[in-house]
Structure formats: C-alpha cells, structure tokens
Scaffold this motif. Structure first.
Motif, PDB file in Angstrom:
ATOM      1  N   PRO A 261       0.820  -1.234   0.000  1.00 26.19           N
ATOM      2  CA  PRO A 261       0.000   0.000   0.000  1.00 26.19           C
ATOM      3  C   PRO A 261       0.840   1.265   0.000  1.00 26.19           C
ATOM      4  CG  PRO A 261      -0.907  -1.612   1.531  1.00 26.19           C
ATOM      5  CD  PRO A 261       0.428  -2.144   1.100  1.00 26.19           C
ATOM      6  N   GLY A 262       1.899   1.303   0.815  1.00 33.77           N
ATOM      7  CA  GLY A 262       2.757   2.483   0.833  1.00 33.77           C
ATOM      8  C   GLY A 262       3.527   2.656  -0.452  1.00 33.77           C
ATOM      9  N   GLN A 263       3.934   1.556  -1.065  1.00 36.26           N
ATOM     10  CA  GLN A 263       4.664   1.651  -2.324  1.00 36.26           C
ATOM     11  C   GLN A 263       3.776   2.243  -3.426  1.00 36.26           C
ATOM     12  OE1 GLN A 263       6.502  -2.023  -3.625  1.00 36.26           O
ATOM     13  NE2 GLN A 263       8.048  -0.855  -4.712  1.00 36.26           N
ATOM     14  N   LEU A 264       2.522   1.826  -3.466  1.00 30.66           N
ATOM     15  CA  LEU A 264       1.601   2.389  -4.456  1.00 30.66           C
ATOM     16  C   LEU A 264       1.304   3.856  -4.160  1.00 30.66           C
ATOM     17  CD1 LEU A 264      -0.869  -0.604  -4.873  1.00 30.66           C
ATOM     18  CD2 LEU A 264       1.026   0.052  -6.354  1.00 30.66           C
ATOM     19  N   ARG A 265       1.214   4.216  -2.879  1.00 26.00           N
ATOM     20  CA  ARG A 265       1.034   5.621  -2.516  1.00 26.00           C
ATOM     21  C   ARG A 265       2.209   6.454  -3.013  1.00 26.00           C
ATOM     22  NH1 ARG A 265       2.390   5.715   3.062  1.00 26.00           N
ATOM     23  NH2 ARG A 265       4.469   5.907   2.138  1.00 26.00           N
ATOM     24  N   ASP A 266       3.432   5.951  -2.814  1.00 24.25           N
ATOM     25  CA  ASP A 266       4.606   6.686  -3.302  1.00 24.25           C
ATOM     26  C   ASP A 266       4.546   6.879  -4.807  1.00 24.25           C
ATOM     27  OD1 ASP A 266       5.619   6.786  -0.718  1.00 24.25           O
ATOM     28  OD2 ASP A 266       6.908   5.026  -0.978  1.00 24.25           O
ATOM     29  N   PHE A 267       4.160   5.832  -5.528  1.00 27.30           N
ATOM     30  CA  PHE A 267       4.079   5.953  -6.983  1.00 27.30           C
ATOM     31  C   PHE A 267       3.012   6.966  -7.390  1.00 27.30           C
ATOM     32  CE2 PHE A 267       2.232   4.761 -11.076  1.00 27.30           C
ATOM     33  CZ  PHE A 267       3.356   4.887 -11.876  1.00 27.30           C
ATOM     34  N   GLU A 268       1.885   6.966  -6.696  1.00 25.86           N
ATOM     35  CA  GLU A 268       0.835   7.924  -7.017  1.00 25.86           C
ATOM     36  C   GLU A 268       1.309   9.365  -6.826  1.00 25.86           C
ATOM     37  OE1 GLU A 268      -3.447   6.955  -6.180  1.00 25.86           O
ATOM     38  OE2 GLU A 268      -2.510   5.466  -4.869  1.00 25.86           O
ATOM     39  N   VAL A 269       2.132   9.594  -5.804  1.00 28.08           N
ATOM     40  CA  VAL A 269       2.682  10.939  -5.592  1.00 28.08           C
ATOM     41  C   VAL A 269       3.571  11.328  -6.768  1.00 28.08           C
ATOM     42  CG1 VAL A 269       4.220  12.323  -4.143  1.00 28.08           C
ATOM     43  CG2 VAL A 269       2.511  10.831  -3.079  1.00 28.08           C
ATOM     44  N   GLY A 412      -7.281  -2.502  -8.547  1.00 28.62           N
ATOM     45  CA  GLY A 412      -7.268  -1.232  -7.832  1.00 28.62           C
ATOM     46  C   GLY A 412      -7.370  -1.421  -6.331  1.00 28.62           C
ATOM     47  N   GLU A 413      -7.910  -0.400  -5.658  1.00 27.51           N
ATOM     48  CA  GLU A 413      -8.032  -0.405  -4.210  1.00 27.51           C
ATOM     49  C   GLU A 413      -9.296  -1.148  -3.793  1.00 27.51           C
ATOM     50  OE1 GLU A 413      -5.656   0.910  -2.351  1.00 27.51           O
ATOM     51  OE2 GLU A 413      -4.523   1.834  -3.981  1.00 27.51           O
ATOM     52  N   VAL A 414      -9.186  -1.949  -2.744  1.00 28.05           N
ATOM     53  CA  VAL A 414     -10.298  -2.762  -2.253  1.00 28.05           C
ATOM     54  C   VAL A 414     -10.626  -2.335  -0.829  1.00 28.05           C
ATOM     55  CG1 VAL A 414     -11.098  -5.109  -1.750  1.00 28.05           C
ATOM     56  CG2 VAL A 414      -9.582  -4.696  -3.714  1.00 28.05           C
ATOM     57  N   SER A 415     -11.908  -2.207  -0.513  1.00 31.52           N
ATOM     58  CA  SER A 415     -12.312  -1.823   0.839  1.00 31.52           C
ATOM     59  C   SER A 415     -13.590  -2.558   1.215  1.00 31.52           C
ATOM     60  CB  SER A 415     -12.536  -0.310   0.934  1.00 31.52           C
ATOM     61  OG  SER A 415     -13.589   0.093   0.079  1.00 31.52           O
ATOM     62  N   ALA A 416     -13.879  -2.547   2.514  1.00 38.48           N
ATOM     63  CA  ALA A 416     -15.109  -3.173   2.998  1.00 38.48           C
ATOM     64  C   ALA A 416     -15.694  -2.329   4.116  1.00 38.48           C
ATOM     65  CB  ALA A 416     -14.844  -4.589   3.500  1.00 38.48           C
ATOM     66  N   CYS A 446      -6.802 -10.878  -1.225  1.00 39.64           N
ATOM     67  CA  CYS A 446      -6.290  -9.756  -0.437  1.00 39.64           C
ATOM     68  C   CYS A 446      -7.113  -9.641   0.830  1.00 39.64           C
ATOM     69  CB  CYS A 446      -6.312  -8.452  -1.234  1.00 39.64           C
ATOM     70  SG  CYS A 446      -7.958  -7.945  -1.796  1.00 39.64           S
ATOM     71  N   ASP A 447      -6.625  -8.883   1.801  1.00 41.97           N
ATOM     72  CA  ASP A 447      -7.314  -8.807   3.081  1.00 41.97           C
ATOM     73  C   ASP A 447      -6.853  -7.583   3.857  1.00 41.97           C
ATOM     74  OD1 ASP A 447      -4.779  -9.615   4.285  1.00 41.97           O
ATOM     75  OD2 ASP A 447      -5.317 -11.668   3.751  1.00 41.97           O
ATOM     76  N   GLY A 448      -7.490  -7.364   5.022  1.00 38.92           N
ATOM     77  CA  GLY A 448      -7.121  -6.271   5.911  1.00 38.92           C
ATOM     78  C   GLY A 448      -7.844  -6.405   7.236  1.00 38.92           C
ATOM     79  N   LEU A 449      -7.382  -5.652   8.228  1.00 39.88           N
ATOM     80  CA  LEU A 449      -7.948  -5.720   9.579  1.00 39.88           C
ATOM     81  C   LEU A 449      -8.060  -4.326  10.160  1.00 39.88           C
ATOM     82  CD1 LEU A 449      -7.198  -8.143  12.450  1.00 39.88           C
ATOM     83  CD2 LEU A 449      -6.672  -5.725  12.816  1.00 39.88           C
ATOM     84  N   VAL A 450      -9.094  -4.119  10.988  1.00 40.04           N
ATOM     85  CA  VAL A 450      -9.226  -2.876  11.740  1.00 40.04           C
ATOM     86  C   VAL A 450      -9.655  -3.216  13.168  1.00 40.04           C
ATOM     87  CG1 VAL A 450     -11.659  -2.445  11.159  1.00 40.04           C
ATOM     88  CG2 VAL A 450     -10.135  -0.528  11.675  1.00 40.04           C
ATOM     89  N   SER A 451      -9.126  -2.468  14.135  1.00 46.11           N
ATOM     90  CA  SER A 451      -9.494  -2.628  15.545  1.00 46.11           C
ATOM     91  C   SER A 451     -10.537  -1.590  15.914  1.00 46.11           C
ATOM     92  CB  SER A 451      -8.257  -2.465  16.438  1.00 46.11           C
ATOM     93  OG  SER A 451      -7.300  -3.462  16.169  1.00 46.11           O
ATOM     94  N   LEU A 452     -11.537  -2.011  16.698  1.00 45.58           N
ATOM     95  CA  LEU A 452     -12.633  -1.150  17.093  1.00 45.58           C
ATOM     96  C   LEU A 452     -12.627  -0.919  18.596  1.00 45.58           C
ATOM     97  CD1 LEU A 452     -15.568  -2.811  15.083  1.00 45.58           C
ATOM     98  CD2 LEU A 452     -14.036  -0.974  14.319  1.00 45.58           C
ATOM     99  N   VAL A 463     -12.801  -1.214   6.637  1.00 47.78           N
ATOM    100  CA  VAL A 463     -11.600  -2.043   6.509  1.00 47.78           C
ATOM    101  C   VAL A 463     -10.961  -1.779   5.155  1.00 47.78           C
ATOM    102  CG1 VAL A 463     -10.651  -4.374   6.640  1.00 47.78           C
ATOM    103  CG2 VAL A 463     -12.742  -3.799   7.919  1.00 47.78           C
ATOM    104  N   ARG A 464      -9.702  -1.392   5.185  1.00 48.60           N
ATOM    105  CA  ARG A 464      -8.938  -1.203   3.947  1.00 48.60           C
ATOM    106  C   ARG A 464      -8.153  -2.475   3.672  1.00 48.60           C
ATOM    107  NH1 ARG A 464      -3.721   0.661   2.895  1.00 48.60           N
ATOM    108  NH2 ARG A 464      -3.439   1.183   5.096  1.00 48.60           N
ATOM    109  N   LEU A 465      -8.490  -3.147   2.586  1.00 43.36           N
ATOM    110  CA  LEU A 465      -7.780  -4.357   2.201  1.00 43.36           C
ATOM    111  C   LEU A 465      -6.582  -3.990   1.340  1.00 43.36           C
ATOM    112  CD1 LEU A 465     -10.847  -5.200   2.801  1.00 43.36           C
ATOM    113  CD2 LEU A 465     -10.353  -7.221   1.409  1.00 43.36           C
ATOM    114  N   TRP A 466      -5.689  -4.942   1.112  1.00 40.16           N
ATOM    115  CA  TRP A 466      -4.554  -4.729   0.209  1.00 40.16           C
ATOM    116  C   TRP A 466      -5.085  -4.501  -1.210  1.00 40.16           C
ATOM    117  CZ3 TRP A 466      -2.105  -4.285   4.325  1.00 40.16           C
ATOM    118  CH2 TRP A 466      -0.713  -4.313   4.422  1.00 40.16           C
TER     119      TRP A 466
END
Length: 528
Positions: A261-269, A412-416, A446-452, A463-466
């Motif tokens: 995710p950070g690598q793609l953010r850097d490329f987008e910049v 692209g970007e995946v979210s839930a 792909c997957d992701g986790l969030v704490s509540l 939840v932001r997935l990869w």
C-alpha cells in the motif's frame, strides 16, 4: 559456481562477465567521525568509470553481495554495498531507520568524490529501498535513477497502526537484526524461527523478546508500546520527500508484499507530480527473489546512467492474477475500473444488493486465535494458499456469490464496510477476499484488519484491504471472509482494552455481523 547458482535461481540472462573482484572494507567517513564499511564489486578489467550501483544494507555485505552486488557487477555496473551504521563492522550504534538520511547523504558525498565513480544508481529491496527514499529529495546530480524494490517511504508504520497492530513482521524483523551477527546465526536460523514463532504467543508480549532470543530488544519494546503516530518514529517517515524526487524511479512491488500500500502511494505521488516514474507489480511475496529487479537495473538503471532512454513501455505493468498474465496500463489505479459493492446477505450469500435485515454471529476466543493462512507475511506460509481449513473454523464467516457466468476483473483499491457489534467494547474485524475455484477450493486474494473501540454498540467497521489485480474466471465464485483476527500476523486483541504490550488476560467474545438495507455490510471492488 556462485554466479551460475544465482543465475539459475533467479532465472537471469547470461552475464557480460563472471570475472569480478571485490575490494573489501572501504572506510566511508560520516560527519560525526564514525566510519561505515563498504565493499566495491567490479569487473576484473574496465571497472573504473562504470555506472555505480549503491546498495546500503543492515544485513551485511558478504552474503548480500553475492546475491545483489555480483549479478550487477557481471552486467555492466560497479557496485558499492555498504553496511549501515552499527552493523557488520560499521561504527556507531544501529538504531533502525533513524540514521539513514544523514548517513546516506554523507555516503553519496563520499561516493561522488571517488575518482572511479561517475553516474550513480540507487538500488535495493525492503530496508535497502527505504534508505533510498531517506535521501531522495536531496540527490547530487551524479545520481541518475532510483530502483526501490518491495519497499516504501514510511517503512514499518503500516504495521504500527493504532487501529490494527501487526505483530509477526515487525517482531520477527526485530529478532532477525538482534541475532544475525551471533556466531553460526545462519546455521541456527531454523531453530531461531521456531523460537520466534513460540514467542509470539507470550503473555504479556513485553516478555516475548527474551523468550525469542534471550535478551531485551529496544526496537521490539518500542514497537509494542509506540503506535505509528508516536514521536518515537519521526525519523522513519520519508513520505514527504517523495514529491521532491527528480530522478527517474522504477518501483517494483508484489501483490502479497508487506509494503505494497505504501509503495503504491509513493508511486501515485510521483505520478501526480509528473515525475518520470514507472511501476511493476507481480504476484510475489516480500521474500521472493526473481530476475525482475536485476533486469530493471540493467534495462532502466544503466540506460539513465548513460544518458539514454530505456526501451519504451507503459508507466504501469501489472501481473493480473487469475488471468496469470502481464498487462500494461497508463496509471495507478488504472482508468476504467468502477467501484462495485458486493453485499453480505443471509445464508452466506454475497450479492449485488442488500437483502433482508439479519445478523450472523460467531464466538471469538483469543486464547484459540483465528490463524493467519497465507497472505501478506514473511514466513513460508505466505501468498496464495488454500483457505479450506481456515473457513471450516466456527469463528470464520463466509459469504459467496453464485457461480460467475462471466469473468469479473478487479484492479485497484479494495475496501469493505462491515456493520459489527461485540459482547466486549474492544474487538477486531478481519476481512478477506477469496476466489473459489470449480473444485470448491478457496484462494485468498487480499485482506485487511481494523481494531474497534466501543464495539458493544453496533458500528460500521471500515476495513482497507490490500490492493490487487485479479480476474475471477467464469465458473468460479467470489467469496468474502469475516473473522476477528489472523494470528500471528496481527496481534491478538485481548478484549480488555489493555496495551498489547502489557495485557496478560484474554477475554472471549461473541461477535455479530449485521446485514440488510439499514446496515449494508459490503465489500467494494474496482470492477471493469
């Protein structure tokens, strides 16, 4: 022999020469008087004046020299591989990632002054790529290109999110750098990995470093007690420097890489600033070695170092999993992919619209945590794996589409958004996207986790997935998993609200997923 082994293992094209020499233990002075050691790899004849690939590493120079420096020295470069401060003979004390800007700039100043060096290319993977970003906005004109591989400008901060603490990767890395210079460390690696795996279950976690390798680690203690927003990590984040990069950048990542995710953010910049940059993302995990970085160093790096333009290609090249093919695009995220919601419905159905209001529940016990299975990890169990056994657990919910009548391409970007409540105020929500093949096997995409917090009241978990590039084939099905963990990839949530470092009590909880028009739990996929 080593040259042939590396060539065969990485599937490299034949070299220009195998006759290379190493000038060992060059002393590179830092402004504070500390000296860092470096090795210089060159062809036996004609090395002076070749473009210099600079590699700065916390893992030593000899083994990494054979894997990283030798292939480049055989293919048109001279290579300087340096041990960063505090490791493998370099002076000073190793404080991960905090010294790399000052030391990197001083190293470049030294390299520019060497009579045998002219054009410079920055090269390296993971930490060896992060050190490139540390200096990227203040490069001397001799630097002609950067090739950061499976890395990003804010290394490790994704792991330390207050709303989703990763454990396995930063802890395991802390053990690695804490033990790598011990006698016979390579021979003892398998045993150390077993001890590290056992240590991750230690309560409280602040004792886990001693369990893993017999001593306190300041770095491990800090990752357990300071989240990503802490002042402790101020020197880690170089994301503000990305926009200031003016040299061409070729960024190489993997769909199952820990830093994607950070690598793609850097490329987008870089892309938004109109910088000369290109991106390659393959179906790789973090630790997979292949020919792509070295091929790119030769075709992209050497061309720019010589004042030439590399062979023309699209700015973005992605491996589309499922299709199992490389495709070219004009940008990231690629144009033409629109967000489509797939809703969690009753009876485990994943549908285009929300169905009737209902709930699904499961019992989560952090003393018997939902295990990580494949995915974004540094261990052998990483990447795409069969999730059948995981999905048979009673603490994992699944929602699945009918059999697809046509291909569904997701790039692209995946979210839930999962409408969720718990019998405890503190809970985690883990979401995973899977591809179910005609034989019924479920493969993680792909997957992701969030704490509540405040989870005893119904709330929406975002939840932001990869990110991913995946084609779900006709005859397959799309599946979403919902659970409350992926241990030890993510730290166990004790359910008490205590710090992960100090918690010694684990509370089980009853978790509920809410679905329907008023609480439309869904995953959003970028679909063409």
């Amino acid at each position: 022999m080593i040259s042939h082994l590396v060539e065969r293992k990485l599937k490299l094209s034949p070299p220009l020469t195998r006759n290379v020499v190493v000038q060992k233990d060059l002393r590179v002075p830092m402004p504070d008087g500390v000296e860092l050691l470096a090795d210089r790899w060159t062809p036996r004849s004609g090395g002076d004046g070749l473009p210099t690939a600079l590699i700065r590493s916390p893992y030593g120079r000899r083994m990494f020299g054979q894997i990283l420096a030798r292939p480049l020295a055989e293919r048109g470069y001279q290579v300087v591989i340096q041990s960063v401060r505090g490791g493998f003979g370099s002076g000073g004390t190793f404080d991960p990632m905090t010294q790399e800007r000052a030391d990197g700039l001083a190293t470049l100043d030294w390299l520019v002054e060497q009579p045998w060096s002219d054009a410079i290319v920055l090269y390296g993977l993971s930490y060896l790529g992060h050190v490139q970003w540390a200096v990227a906005d203040q490069l001397p004109p001799q630097v002609k290109a950067m090739i950061p591989v499976v890395t990003e400008s804010a290394l490790t901060l994704e792991f330390l999110r207050s709303d989703g603490m990763s454990l396995e990767t930063p802890f395991g890395w802390g053990v690695l750098v804490g033990t790598q210079e011990r006698p016979l460390a390579m021979l003892r690696q398998a045993g150390q990995e077993r001890k590290t795996a056992r240590a991750l279950s230690t309560l409280p976690l602040r004792e886990a470093d001693v369990v893993a390798f017999g001593e306190r680690s300041a770095y491990i203690q800090d990752i357990l007690t300071h989240d990503a927003d802490s002042e402790r990590w101020q020197g880690f984040d170089h994301s503000a420097r990305v926009a200031g990069v003016t040299v061409p950048v070729s960024s190489i990542g993997g769909w199952y890489d820990i830093f994607l995710p950070g690598q793609l953010r850097d490329f987008e910049v870089l892309q938004a600033k109109g910088r000369p940059a290109r991106l390659t993302v393959g179906p790789w995990t973090h630790a997979e070695f292949n020919s792509t970085p070295i091929d790119e160093a030769v075709s992209f790096g050497l061309a720019h170092a010589r004042g030439e333009q590399p062979a023309d290609r699209a700015p973005v090249r992605l491996y589309v999993m499922g299709e199992e093919a490389w495709r070219d695009f004009s940008s990231w995220p690629p144009p033409g992919y629109e967000p489509r919601r797939f809703h969690l419905n009753a009876d485990g159905v994943l549908g285009a619209e929300p169905g009737e209001s209902s709930t699904d529940s499961y019992h989560h016990d952090p003393a018997d945590p939902t295990p990580a299975a494949g995915g974004v990890r540094l261990v052998d169990d990483s990447g795409r794996v069969d999730n059948t056994a995981l999905e048979a657990r009673p603490d994992v919910l699944t929602y699945t589409t009918p059999v697809l009548g046509e291909d569904v391409e997701v790039i692209g970007e995946v979210s839930a958004e999962i409408w969720f409540s718990s019998s405890l105020p503190y809970a985690d929500v883990f979401v995973r996207l899977c591809d179910v093949d005609p034989q019924g096997r479920s493969w993680n995409v792909c997957d992701g986790l969030v704490s509540l917090t405040g989870a005893e009241e119904v709330q929406r978990a975002d939840v932001r997935l990869w990110p991913t590039a995946y084609r779900f084939r006709r005859g397959h099905r799309i599946r979403v998993q919902v659970s409350s963990g992926a241990f030890p990839r993510y730290a166990r949530n004790p359910g008490t609200g205590e710090s992960r470092a100090t918690a010694s009590t684990l509370l089980a909880a009853d978790q509920t997923v809410h679905i329907g028009p008023a609480r439309p739990s869904a995953i959003t996929l970028p679909v063409r």
